[in-house]
Design a protein around this motif. Sequence first.
Motif, mmCIF file in Angstrom:
data_model
loop_
_atom_site.group_PDB
_atom_site.id
_atom_site.type_symbol
_atom_site.label_atom_id
_atom_site.label_comp_id
_atom_site.label_asym_id
_atom_site.label_seq_id
_atom_site.Cartn_x
_atom_site.Cartn_y
_atom_site.Cartn_z
ATOM 1 N N ARG A 20 74.412 33.033 -60.391
ATOM 2 C CA ARG A 20 73.130 33.364 -61.036
ATOM 3 C C ARG A 20 72.548 34.646 -60.469
ATOM 4 O O ARG A 20 72.052 35.493 -61.203
ATOM 5 C CB ARG A 20 72.128 32.236 -60.813
ATOM 6 N N GLU A 21 72.606 34.737 -59.122
ATOM 7 C CA GLU A 21 72.046 35.917 -58.478
ATOM 8 C C GLU A 21 72.777 37.168 -58.962
ATOM 9 O O GLU A 21 72.158 38.186 -59.268
ATOM 10 C CB GLU A 21 72.165 35.790 -56.952
ATOM 11 N N LEU A 42 71.774 37.987 -62.470
ATOM 12 C CA LEU A 42 70.448 38.579 -62.506
ATOM 13 C C LEU A 42 70.502 40.045 -62.081
ATOM 14 O O LEU A 42 69.948 40.933 -62.732
ATOM 15 C CB LEU A 42 69.505 37.809 -61.579
ATOM 16 N N ARG A 43 71.204 40.287 -60.970
ATOM 17 C CA ARG A 43 71.289 41.663 -60.476
ATOM 18 C C ARG A 43 71.875 42.576 -61.534
ATOM 19 O O ARG A 43 71.421 43.706 -61.727
ATOM 20 C CB ARG A 43 72.132 41.714 -59.197
ATOM 21 N N ALA A 92 71.798 42.038 -64.777
ATOM 22 C CA ALA A 92 70.855 42.128 -65.890
ATOM 23 C C ALA A 92 69.761 43.144 -65.610
ATOM 24 O O ALA A 92 69.231 43.753 -66.533
ATOM 25 C CB ALA A 92 70.239 40.760 -66.169
ATOM 26 N N ILE A 93 69.413 43.344 -64.347
ATOM 27 C CA ILE A 93 68.357 44.309 -64.066
ATOM 28 C C ILE A 93 68.913 45.651 -63.620
ATOM 29 O O ILE A 93 68.189 46.474 -63.083
ATOM 30 C CB ILE A 93 67.350 43.782 -63.028
ATOM 31 N N GLY A 94 70.217 45.863 -63.836
ATOM 32 C CA GLY A 94 70.718 47.226 -63.682
ATOM 33 C C GLY A 94 71.739 47.477 -62.604
ATOM 34 O O GLY A 94 72.095 48.625 -62.363
ATOM 35 N N PRO A 145 77.188 39.329 -67.059
ATOM 36 C CA PRO A 145 75.830 38.905 -66.712
ATOM 37 C C PRO A 145 75.409 37.647 -67.459
ATOM 38 O O PRO A 145 74.681 36.821 -66.926
ATOM 39 C CB PRO A 145 74.973 40.108 -67.090
ATOM 40 N N ILE A 146 75.887 37.490 -68.674
ATOM 41 C CA ILE A 146 75.419 36.364 -69.482
ATOM 42 C C ILE A 146 76.041 35.064 -68.991
ATOM 43 O O ILE A 146 75.382 34.035 -68.876
ATOM 44 C CB ILE A 146 75.715 36.610 -70.989
ATOM 45 N N LEU A 193 74.128 34.132 -66.011
ATOM 46 C CA LEU A 193 72.785 33.599 -66.232
ATOM 47 C C LEU A 193 72.835 32.169 -66.751
ATOM 48 O O LEU A 193 71.922 31.392 -66.553
ATOM 49 C CB LEU A 193 72.033 34.482 -67.234
ATOM 50 N N ARG A 194 73.939 31.847 -67.440
ATOM 51 C CA ARG A 194 74.051 30.499 -67.999
ATOM 52 C C ARG A 194 74.514 29.499 -66.964
ATOM 53 O O ARG A 194 74.418 28.307 -67.152
ATOM 54 C CB ARG A 194 75.072 30.515 -69.148
#
Lengths: 242, 414
Positions: B314-315, B318-319, B321-323, B407-408, B411-412
């Motif tokens: 997840r981490e 997330l990282r 997803a934010i670039g 990333p997806i 996140l899931r």
Amino acid sequence: MEDDVMIEVKNLEKTYYNEDVETPALRGVSFNIKKGEFVAIMGPSGSGKSTLLHVLGFLDRHTKGIYKLDGKSMDDYTKDEIARLRNEKMGFIFQQFNLLPRTTVLDNVMLPLLYSNVSKFDRKKIVLEAIESVGLSHRIYHESSQLSGGEKQRVAIARALVNNPEIIFADEPTGNLDSKSGQAIMEIIEDLNEKKGHTIILITHETYTAEYSQRIIRFLDGVIESDEKVNRRHRAHDGFRK
Amino acid sequence: MTIQDSFKTALNGLKTNKSRSALTILGIVIGITAIILMMSIGQGAENLILDEIGGLGAETVVVRPGREPSGPSDFGETLFADSLKERDVEALSRKSNVPHLVRIMPALIVPGAVSYEGETYRPTILGASVDFFSDTFDAYVEKGVAYNDADIKQNASVAVIGSKVAEELFGFSDAVGENINIKGRKFRVVGVFQERGQVAFFNIDDLVLVPYTTAQLYLLGIDYYHEIITKVDDPANVARTVRDIELTLREVHNITNPDDDDFFVVTQEGIVKQVQTIIGALTIFLSSVVAIALVVGGIGVMNIMLVSVTERTREIGLRKAIGATDKDIISQFLFEAVTLTALGGIIGIILGATFSMIASIVLTRVYDLNWAFTFPVSAAALGLGVSALVGLVFGIYPARQAAKKSPIEALRYE
């Protein structure tokens, strides 16, 4: 094509392949979103709304059709350009908040700046401003696990804001919150659109929440069921009602 | 992301999982501790042995019977054990044969104990000459006198004993003039050595010297010597003297082919080389064992890093997803691995140095060895380098696995 179109989607399809089983999630979707628009995407679970958000946010790739951002097709962006877009042009707010555990509010909000070109000396100022804008200045050094759900989502919003992105993607931002905190979060999001001009794409399954937006796109089974303007929008000063 | 930020991110990642981080590096800590301990003790042992060999004196040349042992399983030495006799000493003593030889002494080792009025003690009993000992090893008779060449010629039953032997048998009373018993024969103590401790291969304090003729005739019943110890006038002439000794003995023994030699010549330089070869081989052997330990430790690190990558899906999502770019994620996890193992290396160096210091104190105090603690700076640098390298090598795979996550998917991940 109009000048202020930011997102252009044509016959977009997305199929998941899982051990020879094909699951279509999006089956030919077309629409445009203008700069500064506040759009809500609604639909029951499994209707493809989350898939759409992931494709629009460059988190996932579509299988067929065209997705243009700022007039440039997604296929023409390189991996590093995509990382940069996610960092600078887009902000994400998730239903699950997705904060780093055992990490302070300050560091959580600072995270996107670590991956951008913002100089070390400006970082803290920017972060403190973002935290202040969501009203959490008194919680800067708290760890994320010490916060309530509403506070966590505010931190997530501050994190999404910190690079001042053009588009903010919000995937059921109020889904895990009680109605009062949800209301507060929606007011912040509304402000971002109204006062700061951020384009906002919001996923929700609550009509009340969707009616904060200017336009609602409804999904059903991977296609658009309706795409309508909101005639009577909720405004923050209307107060809470559900 | 700057290197500084990657490093800080990695440190934070490690700090949030303190106990797991500590367990992960245990293998590396043990491996590096072993390296440092081994290198430090090996260095100490080498210094100690070389120091003792140094006491032999560069001018001392020893002739031994038999064939020079070329390996641990070589029993050649026992084959011609009786090859060195009086005629050899006579031939070597002649100036025309070995011009640079200044002193020569046959020596015999007598196994057994000495006793005096019910007190029994087991020192090293040698058939030798006292003068040679005084001259070569700086060990002088302090009380009484040394027996002389006349005593040797007459197979006299006299002995010079070391200070510790005197104390064991006689306590505080005077040893000189008393009779001690060796293998059923009475020997009169004529002198006691000064306290001198370890010199070359002998502990002078623990020595009983009797004339070699007496040892041959009455104690061992043999007509040959165990070795002939000689002294050369100048260290520069050692090589030449070795050759002269070999030529002389071959002539006496009627040997034409050097491969048939029934004796061999030992010099300080030769022993030093041998010792260095043995210690070098041991070090290589032990190093390979430790290398295996480090590889196992590295695999442990890789394992935990892989678990950590999965846990932090997840981490990572997330990282991204934010670039974060793939490179950012790779460097974050590589930094974590390298920081972990380098930290393990530093702890290992500290532990290894501490243990070897304790070992040196124990060896000095308890075993009375002249053991000096040396901190192996080169080994420490090597240990740090190796541990960081282990992190790099075994960190790459988990780091790449992390960067590969979409990333997806991340996140899931629940």
